[in-house]
Write an enzyme that holds these catalytic residues in place. Structure first.
Site, PDB file in Angstrom:
ATOM      1  N   THR A 174     -55.267  -3.887  17.956  1.00 11.69           N
ATOM      2  CA  THR A 174     -55.354  -4.303  16.556  1.00 11.69           C
ATOM      3  C   THR A 174     -56.776  -4.303  16.040  1.00 11.69           C
ATOM      4  O   THR A 174     -57.681  -4.770  16.723  1.00 11.69           O
ATOM      5  CB  THR A 174     -54.791  -5.722  16.381  1.00 11.69           C
ATOM      6  OG1 THR A 174     -53.451  -5.717  16.854  1.00 11.69           O
ATOM      7  CG2 THR A 174     -54.787  -6.149  14.923  1.00 11.69           C
ATOM      8  N   ARG A 224     -39.791  -4.304  17.883  1.00 11.37           N
ATOM      9  CA  ARG A 224     -40.604  -5.528  17.908  1.00 11.37           C
ATOM     10  C   ARG A 224     -41.765  -5.429  16.900  1.00 11.37           C
ATOM     11  O   ARG A 224     -42.430  -4.409  16.796  1.00 11.37           O
ATOM     12  CB  ARG A 224     -41.154  -5.747  19.327  1.00 11.37           C
ATOM     13  CG  ARG A 224     -42.092  -6.950  19.477  1.00 11.37           C
ATOM     14  CD  ARG A 224     -43.547  -6.553  19.307  1.00 11.37           C
ATOM     15  NE  ARG A 224     -44.472  -7.637  19.627  1.00 11.37           N
ATOM     16  CZ  ARG A 224     -45.769  -7.594  19.355  1.00 11.37           C
ATOM     17  NH1 ARG A 224     -46.299  -6.552  18.771  1.00 11.37           N
ATOM     18  NH2 ARG A 224     -46.555  -8.607  19.679  1.00 11.37           N
ATOM     19  N   VAL A 225     -41.982  -6.498  16.167  1.00 16.51           N
ATOM     20  CA  VAL A 225     -43.114  -6.571  15.244  1.00 16.51           C
ATOM     21  C   VAL A 225     -43.939  -7.797  15.613  1.00 16.51           C
ATOM     22  O   VAL A 225     -43.387  -8.866  15.877  1.00 16.51           O
ATOM     23  CB  VAL A 225     -42.616  -6.658  13.777  1.00 16.51           C
ATOM     24  CG1 VAL A 225     -43.775  -6.889  12.828  1.00 16.51           C
ATOM     25  CG2 VAL A 225     -41.861  -5.389  13.386  1.00 16.51           C
ATOM     26  N   GLY A 226     -45.246  -7.641  15.641  1.00 19.42           N
ATOM     27  CA  GLY A 226     -46.126  -8.763  16.005  1.00 19.42           C
ATOM     28  C   GLY A 226     -46.666  -9.483  14.788  1.00 19.42           C
ATOM     29  O   GLY A 226     -46.044  -9.489  13.717  1.00 19.42           O
ATOM     30  N   ASP A 227     -47.827 -10.067  14.951  1.00 15.39           N
ATOM     31  CA  ASP A 227     -48.434 -10.859  13.881  1.00 15.39           C
ATOM     32  C   ASP A 227     -49.123 -10.009  12.804  1.00 15.39           C
ATOM     33  O   ASP A 227     -49.262 -10.432  11.658  1.00 15.39           O
ATOM     34  CB  ASP A 227     -49.485 -11.811  14.470  1.00 15.39           C
ATOM     35  CG  ASP A 227     -50.590 -11.053  15.209  1.00 15.39           C
ATOM     36  OD1 ASP A 227     -50.298  -9.996  15.810  1.00 15.39           O
ATOM     37  OD2 ASP A 227     -51.747 -11.519  15.205  1.00 15.39           O
ATOM     38  N   GLY A 271     -54.636  -9.706  19.452  1.00 11.63           N
ATOM     39  CA  GLY A 271     -54.108 -10.316  20.672  1.00 11.63           C
ATOM     40  C   GLY A 271     -52.608 -10.459  20.605  1.00 11.63           C
ATOM     41  O   GLY A 271     -51.946  -9.772  19.813  1.00 11.63           O
ATOM     42  N   GLY A 276     -49.390 -11.190  19.492  1.00  8.81           N
ATOM     43  CA  GLY A 276     -48.939 -11.580  18.163  1.00  8.81           C
ATOM     44  C   GLY A 276     -47.955 -12.728  18.129  1.00  8.81           C
ATOM     45  O   GLY A 276     -47.985 -13.558  17.225  1.00  8.81           O
TER      46      GLY A 276
HETATM   47  N1  ASP Z   1     -51.681  -8.370  17.586  1.00 13.14           N
HETATM   48  C1  ASP Z   1     -51.023  -7.162  17.991  1.00 13.14           C
HETATM   49  C2  ASP Z   1     -49.556  -7.413  18.074  1.00 13.14           C
HETATM   50  O1  ASP Z   1     -49.148  -8.451  18.566  1.00 13.14           O
HETATM   51  C3  ASP Z   1     -51.460  -6.572  19.270  1.00 13.14           C
HETATM   52  C4  ASP Z   1     -52.893  -6.614  19.702  1.00 13.14           C
HETATM   53  O2  ASP Z   1     -53.781  -7.060  18.984  1.00 13.14           O
HETATM   54  O3  ASP Z   1     -53.158  -6.195  20.830  1.00 13.14           O
HETATM   55  O4  ASP Z   1     -48.796  -6.531  17.733  1.00 13.14           O
END
Ligand code: ASP
Length: 346
Positions: free
Chosen positions: A205, A233-236, A257, A259
């Site tokens: 990210t 899947r969707v993160g933050d 990081g 999410g």
């Molecule tokens: N924040 C991102 C997610 O969870 C992944 C990442 O930053 O490594 O999709």
């Protein structure tokens, strides 16, 4: 100064959270323009944002340029060059937010090179905030974004092949096969790999926050998401208040990081609210990290989260859960500088 005014100032100082009083009295000068991005690859992002800021342009344009530059870099961590999901498809999430609380997000977007610009288009031309999946792709194509071939980059293909061996996961070729005839693929594989074999952390990210010469704040966040995630899947990162939040009265924050952990605490909204209560950007990021740790400190050692933040005075800061998070700042002299963030666990 009258005795009354001195007493008032002393009492007011005592009532403010640590750090806030100093800044209130010492900082009348606003440091602007300034741009901060997650990670050392923020040098690419800031490099594209800075010319916009330097010529007096809008923070919104600067952060979009940062996103475009990093999405263009096929060797970097985000965009179509990023790691695929467990079935081998790169799915992208992004969002953008401006000084008037306008915001746009896209998630689970495939074969489009610049999700950050699709998010901006959505924000500026529709009444909606968030589009996902085929609908987001359809909107992008209708608005002139090219549908790319959807092949994995060389680097992503290599790491996916490695992951397949270790995870013993059988990719699902298409939905029809999954639903009607084929057997569901076994196992989930190691989700969210966090720590890599060499001990460093996987991240996918890029977030950028800018304060422009006019004193306005904007931000963007763009990602290919956690590598080898479950399909869908969707993160933050595309979620306003989790992966990015901007409040032009206070400042802005973005995250990188795992999410899931950021979503649980509405991470970047929390950072901005901590700044509103008087904390510096670094103190606010630290407090949000502490909120993530609190429910289960032992578990919190098993994943990484990093926040960066900026306030209206042009102060910037960061904090992460584990060591290894860094960020890039460009101000005054126009030269990007990379800093290591302090972390909760040494
Ligand atoms: N924040 C991102 C997610 O969870 C992944 C990442 O930053 O490594 O999709």
């Amino acid at each position: 100064m009258s005795a009354n005014r001195r007493t008032f100032l002393r009492l007011a100082t005592l009532a403010l959270p640590f750090g806030a009083a100093n800044r209130l009295f010492a900082k009348n000068v606003v440091n602007k323009p300034v741009v901060i991005s997650t990670w050392d690859s923020g040098q690419i992002a800031n490099g594209a944002a800075w010319p916009v800021l330097q010529r007096g342009g809008r923070a919104l344009d600067a952060v979009e340029q940062a996103g475009i530059a990093i999405e263009n870099d096929i060797n970097c961590c985000v965009g179509l060059g990023g790691n695929p999901d467990r079935d081998g498809y790169v799915t992208l999430d992004a969002c953008i937010m401006d000084e008037k609380a306008n915001c746009g997000s896209v998630a689970f977007l495939e074969r489009i090179k610049h999700p950050v610009s699709v998010a901006r288009k959505l924000m500026e031309t529709t009444p909606h905030v968030f589009l996902a999946g085929v609908g987001a792709q359809q909107f992008a194509v209708e608005n002139g974004f090219k549908l790319e071939p959807g092949e994995l980059s060389e680097g992503a293909k290599k790491s996916y092949d490695n992951w397949l061996k270790k995870a013993e996961y059988k990719p699902v070729i298409n939905i029809e096969l999954q639903q009607n005839k084929g057997k569901a693929a076994k196992g989930h594989g190691p989700f969210a790999p966090g720590r890599l074999e060499d001990g460093s952390f996987n991240h996918d990210t890029m977030g950028t926050l800018a304060l422009d010469a006019n004193g306005d704040v904007s931000g963007m966040c763009t990602t290919s998401g956690m590598g080898f995630k479950m399909r869908g899947r969707v993160g933050d990162s595309p979620i306003i208040g989790a992966g990015l939040f901007v409040d032009n009265e206070v400042g802005a924050a973005t995250s990188s990081g795992q999410g899931e952990e950021v979503i649980r605490v509405c991470g970047t909204h929390l950072v901005v609210e901590f700044m509103r209560s008087g904390l510096s950007p670094e103190e606010a990021c630290k407090k949000a990290i502490e909120r993530i740790v609190k429910p289960d400190p032992a578990r919190a050692k098993t994943f990484q989260v990093g926040f960066i933040a900026i306030n209206k005075q042009g102060e910037v800061g960061a904090y992460s859960l584990l060591k290894g998070f860094n960020y890039t700042v460009t101000e005054k002299d126009g030269k990007p500088k990379v800093y290591n963030a302090k972390s909760y666990f040494a």
